[in-house]
Motif scaffolding. Sequence first.
Motif, PDB file in Angstrom:
ATOM      1  N   TYR A  21       0.909  -1.202   0.015  1.00 50.28           N
ATOM      2  CA  TYR A  21      -0.135  -0.022   0.059  1.00 50.28           C
ATOM      3  C   TYR A  21       0.928   1.290   0.062  1.00 50.28           C
ATOM      4  O   TYR A  21       0.761   2.367  -0.933  1.00 50.28           O
ATOM      5  N   ILE A  34      -5.501   0.462  -3.660  1.00 52.79           N
ATOM      6  CA  ILE A  34      -7.019   0.188  -3.123  1.00 52.79           C
ATOM      7  C   ILE A  34      -7.242  -1.146  -3.079  1.00 52.79           C
ATOM      8  O   ILE A  34      -7.778  -1.617  -1.898  1.00 52.79           O
ATOM      9  N   PHE A  37      -6.860  -2.844   0.672  1.00 52.63           N
ATOM     10  CA  PHE A  37      -7.973  -2.632   1.702  1.00 52.63           C
ATOM     11  C   PHE A  37      -8.971  -3.502   1.689  1.00 52.63           C
ATOM     12  O   PHE A  37      -9.397  -4.118   0.526  1.00 52.63           O
ATOM     13  N   ARG A  39     -13.133  -4.307   1.575  1.00 47.99           N
ATOM     14  CA  ARG A  39     -14.187  -3.694   1.047  1.00 47.99           C
ATOM     15  C   ARG A  39     -14.882  -2.841   1.891  1.00 47.99           C
ATOM     16  O   ARG A  39     -15.378  -1.705   1.401  1.00 47.99           O
ATOM     17  N   THR A  53     -14.262   1.315  -0.242  1.00 49.24           N
ATOM     18  CA  THR A  53     -13.173   1.352  -1.435  1.00 49.24           C
ATOM     19  C   THR A  53     -13.376   2.791  -2.286  1.00 49.24           C
ATOM     20  O   THR A  53     -12.485   3.257  -2.813  1.00 49.24           O
ATOM     21  N   ARG A  57     -10.740   5.247  -2.848  1.00 46.93           N
ATOM     22  CA  ARG A  57     -10.269   5.720  -4.332  1.00 46.93           C
ATOM     23  C   ARG A  57     -10.285   7.388  -4.269  1.00 46.93           C
ATOM     24  O   ARG A  57      -9.208   7.808  -4.767  1.00 46.93           O
TER      25      ARG A  57
END
Length: 119
Positions: A21, A34, A37, A39, A53, A57
């Motif tokens: 990440y 993304i 991560f 959901r 998400t 984003r």
Amino acid sequence: MHDNQPRTSTSDTLPEVITRYLTAHHAHDTATAIAAFTREATVTDDGNTYEGTEAIRRWLDRSATEFTYTIHLVGAQQTNATHYTATHHLEGDFPGGTIDLRYQFTLRGGLIEHLVIEP
């Protein structure tokens, strides 16, 4: 050493999902960032919380273009099996010019469930 004592780590000992990440975020690779991560993940940054998400984003895309800065990992700690803190030093064209930020991660199922970024 007691089990609840934080252990100082280096970037080498951070879980792969966190380093993936961080690397993707610094490279402005939103798709890879993304994917680290869950959901239902939440990110809290600068007093705002982003849930899910799609919201994360949008936060990643905005944070990639808002300011220009350099970022260096200066320390990492593992608090317990699912909680890690990575401290970064930032220098750039944001208000104040320099800051140390703690990225506090909570993992679930090998992914990031919560991320809190604060001084």
